[in-house]
Design a protein around this motif. Structure first.
Motif, PDB file in Angstrom:
ATOM      1  N   GLN A  27       0.806  -1.222   0.000  1.00 15.95           N
ATOM      2  CA  GLN A  27       0.000   0.000   0.000  1.00 15.95           C
ATOM      3  C   GLN A  27       0.837   1.270   0.000  1.00 15.95           C
ATOM      4  N   GLU A  28       2.120   1.152  -0.348  1.00 18.36           N
ATOM      5  CA  GLU A  28       2.957   2.338  -0.464  1.00 18.36           C
ATOM      6  C   GLU A  28       3.187   2.688  -1.928  1.00 18.36           C
ATOM      7  N   ILE A  29       3.627   3.927  -2.126  1.00 20.38           N
ATOM      8  CA  ILE A  29       3.960   4.420  -3.464  1.00 20.38           C
ATOM      9  C   ILE A  29       5.444   4.740  -3.487  1.00 20.38           C
ATOM     10  N   LEU A  30       6.157   4.104  -4.409  1.00 20.21           N
ATOM     11  CA  LEU A  30       7.561   4.417  -4.634  1.00 20.21           C
ATOM     12  C   LEU A  30       7.691   5.172  -5.941  1.00 20.21           C
ATOM     13  N   SER A  31       8.301   6.347  -5.902  1.00 17.65           N
ATOM     14  CA  SER A  31       8.607   7.085  -7.126  1.00 17.65           C
ATOM     15  C   SER A  31      10.075   6.865  -7.478  1.00 17.65           C
ATOM     16  N   GLU A  34       6.134   7.257 -16.608  1.00 19.38           N
ATOM     17  CA  GLU A  34       5.961   8.689 -16.922  1.00 19.38           C
ATOM     18  C   GLU A  34       4.475   9.050 -17.092  1.00 19.38           C
ATOM     19  N   PRO A  35       3.662   8.891 -16.056  1.00 18.16           N
ATOM     20  CA  PRO A  35       2.215   9.084 -16.207  1.00 18.16           C
ATOM     21  C   PRO A  35       1.782  10.515 -16.482  1.00 18.16           C
ATOM     22  N   THR A  36       2.666  11.501 -16.289  1.00 21.10           N
ATOM     23  CA  THR A  36       2.259  12.894 -16.497  1.00 21.10           C
ATOM     24  C   THR A  36       2.969  13.551 -17.675  1.00 21.10           C
ATOM     25  N   SER A  37       3.707  12.770 -18.468  1.00 23.23           N
ATOM     26  CA  SER A  37       4.585  13.373 -19.478  1.00 23.23           C
ATOM     27  C   SER A  37       3.826  14.174 -20.537  1.00 23.23           C
ATOM     28  N   ALA A  38       2.589  13.772 -20.845  1.00 27.24           N
ATOM     29  CA  ALA A  38       1.845  14.462 -21.909  1.00 27.24           C
ATOM     30  C   ALA A  38       0.665  15.267 -21.359  1.00 27.24           C
ATOM     31  N   ASP A  93       9.390  14.051 -13.211  1.00 28.24           N
ATOM     32  CA  ASP A  93       8.779  15.216 -12.576  1.00 28.24           C
ATOM     33  C   ASP A  93       8.939  15.121 -11.050  1.00 28.24           C
ATOM     34  N   MET A  94       9.947  15.786 -10.520  1.00 28.01           N
ATOM     35  CA  MET A  94      10.238  15.685  -9.087  1.00 28.01           C
ATOM     36  C   MET A  94       9.094  16.215  -8.233  1.00 28.01           C
ATOM     37  N   ASP A  95       8.454  17.306  -8.652  1.00 34.75           N
ATOM     38  CA  ASP A  95       7.337  17.846  -7.878  1.00 34.75           C
ATOM     39  C   ASP A  95       6.211  16.819  -7.771  1.00 34.75           C
ATOM     40  N   PHE A  96       5.918  16.169  -8.889  1.00 32.51           N
ATOM     41  CA  PHE A  96       4.881  15.129  -8.903  1.00 32.51           C
ATOM     42  C   PHE A  96       5.284  13.967  -7.996  1.00 32.51           C
ATOM     43  N   ALA A  97       6.559  13.552  -8.109  1.00 34.26           N
ATOM     44  CA  ALA A  97       7.056  12.435  -7.301  1.00 34.26           C
ATOM     45  C   ALA A  97       6.901  12.731  -5.814  1.00 34.26           C
ATOM     46  N   GLU A  98       7.282  13.930  -5.409  1.00 37.67           N
ATOM     47  CA  GLU A  98       7.209  14.286  -3.992  1.00 37.67           C
ATOM     48  C   GLU A  98       5.759  14.400  -3.510  1.00 37.67           C
ATOM     49  N   LYS A  99       4.868  14.735  -4.426  1.00 38.15           N
ATOM     50  CA  LYS A  99       3.462  14.890  -4.052  1.00 38.15           C
ATOM     51  C   LYS A  99       2.806  13.549  -3.749  1.00 38.15           C
ATOM     52  N   ILE A 100       3.182  12.522  -4.485  1.00 36.80           N
ATOM     53  CA  ILE A 100       2.468  11.248  -4.376  1.00 36.80           C
ATOM     54  C   ILE A 100       3.194  10.206  -3.540  1.00 36.80           C
ATOM     55  N   ALA A 101       4.524  10.298  -3.413  1.00 42.47           N
ATOM     56  CA  ALA A 101       5.314   9.154  -2.971  1.00 42.47           C
ATOM     57  C   ALA A 101       5.468   9.052  -1.461  1.00 42.47           C
ATOM     58  N   ASP A 102       5.496   7.807  -0.978  1.00 39.19           N
ATOM     59  CA  ASP A 102       5.937   7.535   0.389  1.00 39.19           C
ATOM     60  C   ASP A 102       7.460   7.500   0.437  1.00 39.19           C
ATOM     61  N   ASN A 103       8.061   6.997  -0.633  1.00 41.98           N
ATOM     62  CA  ASN A 103       9.518   6.929  -0.729  1.00 41.98           C
ATOM     63  C   ASN A 103       9.940   7.256  -2.159  1.00 41.98           C
ATOM     64  N   ILE A 104      11.156   7.799  -2.300  1.00 43.60           N
ATOM     65  CA  ILE A 104      11.680   8.163  -3.612  1.00 43.60           C
ATOM     66  C   ILE A 104      13.023   7.469  -3.813  1.00 43.60           C
ATOM     67  N   LEU A 105      13.141   6.788  -4.962  1.00 35.26           N
ATOM     68  CA  LEU A 105      14.403   6.172  -5.354  1.00 35.26           C
ATOM     69  C   LEU A 105      15.019   7.032  -6.460  1.00 35.26           C
ATOM     70  N   ARG A 106      16.190   7.577  -6.171  1.00 32.22           N
ATOM     71  CA  ARG A 106      16.893   8.405  -7.159  1.00 32.22           C
ATOM     72  C   ARG A 106      17.944   7.544  -7.861  1.00 32.22           C
ATOM     73  N   VAL A 107      17.874   7.497  -9.173  1.00 32.00           N
ATOM     74  CA  VAL A 107      18.844   6.725  -9.936  1.00 32.00           C
ATOM     75  C   VAL A 107      19.706   7.684 -10.750  1.00 32.00           C
ATOM     76  N   GLU A 108      20.969   7.305 -10.946  1.00 37.60           N
ATOM     77  CA  GLU A 108      21.913   8.121 -11.687  1.00 37.60           C
ATOM     78  C   GLU A 108      22.494   7.299 -12.835  1.00 37.60           C
ATOM     79  N   GLN A 109      22.863   7.981 -13.908  1.00 42.38           N
ATOM     80  CA  GLN A 109      23.468   7.296 -15.036  1.00 42.38           C
ATOM     81  C   GLN A 109      24.853   6.776 -14.633  1.00 42.38           C
ATOM     82  N   LEU A 110      25.092   5.504 -14.922  1.00 43.93           N
ATOM     83  CA  LEU A 110      26.373   4.897 -14.580  1.00 43.93           C
ATOM     84  C   LEU A 110      27.455   5.379 -15.527  1.00 43.93           C
TER      85      LEU A 110
END
Length: 211
Positions: free
Chosen positions: A27-31, A160-164, A193-210
């Motif tokens: 029941q959690e949301i991960l962005s 990307e549910p908000t891209s368009a 969309d970081m603002d969207f992610a922070e609005k909905i998420a219980d936790n945020i996973l940040r990934v970086e290009q290797l």
């Protein structure tokens, strides 16, 4: 709880995901956020079984599962694609009931009743007989969510549910995702969309290009 353990994904000689482990509690949301090319969508495609992994394991409630298992009866993960992928020649109702019709042993009447109830929950009552070209972008998004929910997944993933979508529709999608959480759905959202992610998420996973 969804668990991904020690995930590795390569394309040729390039490593996109290197030994990634992540959990999404019930029941959690991960962005999942990060720059373009960092592997957000690749991660989603691995979790949903659209890409085979080089190594790694997937667990739902401590039971190992294979996301590439093609038997829909064993489906753990549902996915809402960025471009919706609705069949243009099918009505909204037929788009939603096609996969359950092929898998479930329920009558068509029962499937259509369930689909109509899901449509009403997402504000699409009366849209059953329309075709995708007759829908707005936001309505197509909601139909795609209903279609995924119709298969009763344990986890719902979004690419990307908000891209368009414009800002007003973005807030509408956020409300839908939060409402689904309150109804018990575990969700994973890939977004730039970081603002969207922070609005909905219980936790945020940040990934970086290797490198």
């Amino acid at each position: 709880m969804l668990e991904v353990k020690n995930l590795v994904k390569r394309f040729g000689n390039r490593t996109i995901i290197d030994d990634l482990s992540v959990q999404v509690k019930d029941q959690e949301i991960l962005s999942v956020v990060g720059p373009s090319g960092a592997g957000k969508t690749t991660l989603l495609r691995c979790i949903t079984g659209l890409e085979k992994v080089d190594s790694g394991e997937f667990y739902w409630d401590n039971q190992k599962f294979d996301p590439t298992d093609s038997n829909p009866k064993n489906m753990i993960i549902g996915v809402v694609f960025q471009d919706y992928q609705l069949f243009p020649n099918l009505t909204v109702l037929d788009n939603i009931t096609l996969a359950p019709r092929l898998v479930k042993k329920e009558s068509l009447d029962e499937l259509e009743k369930s689909a109509s109830e899901l449509l009403a929950r997402l504000g699409l009552e009366g849209k059953e007989d329309l075709y995708p070209y007759q829908l707005s972008g936001g309505q197509k998004q909601r139909v795609a969510i209903v279609r995924a929910l119709a298969m009763n997944p344990k986890v719902l993933c979004y690419d990307e549910p908000t891209s368009a979508l414009d800002p007003e529709l973005r807030d509408e999608v956020a409300k839908i995702i939060i409402d689904l959480k309150q109804q018990g759905m575990t969700q994973l959202v890939v977004t730039h969309d970081m603002d969207f992610a922070e609005k909905i998420a219980d936790n945020i996973l940040r990934v970086e290009q290797l490198k």
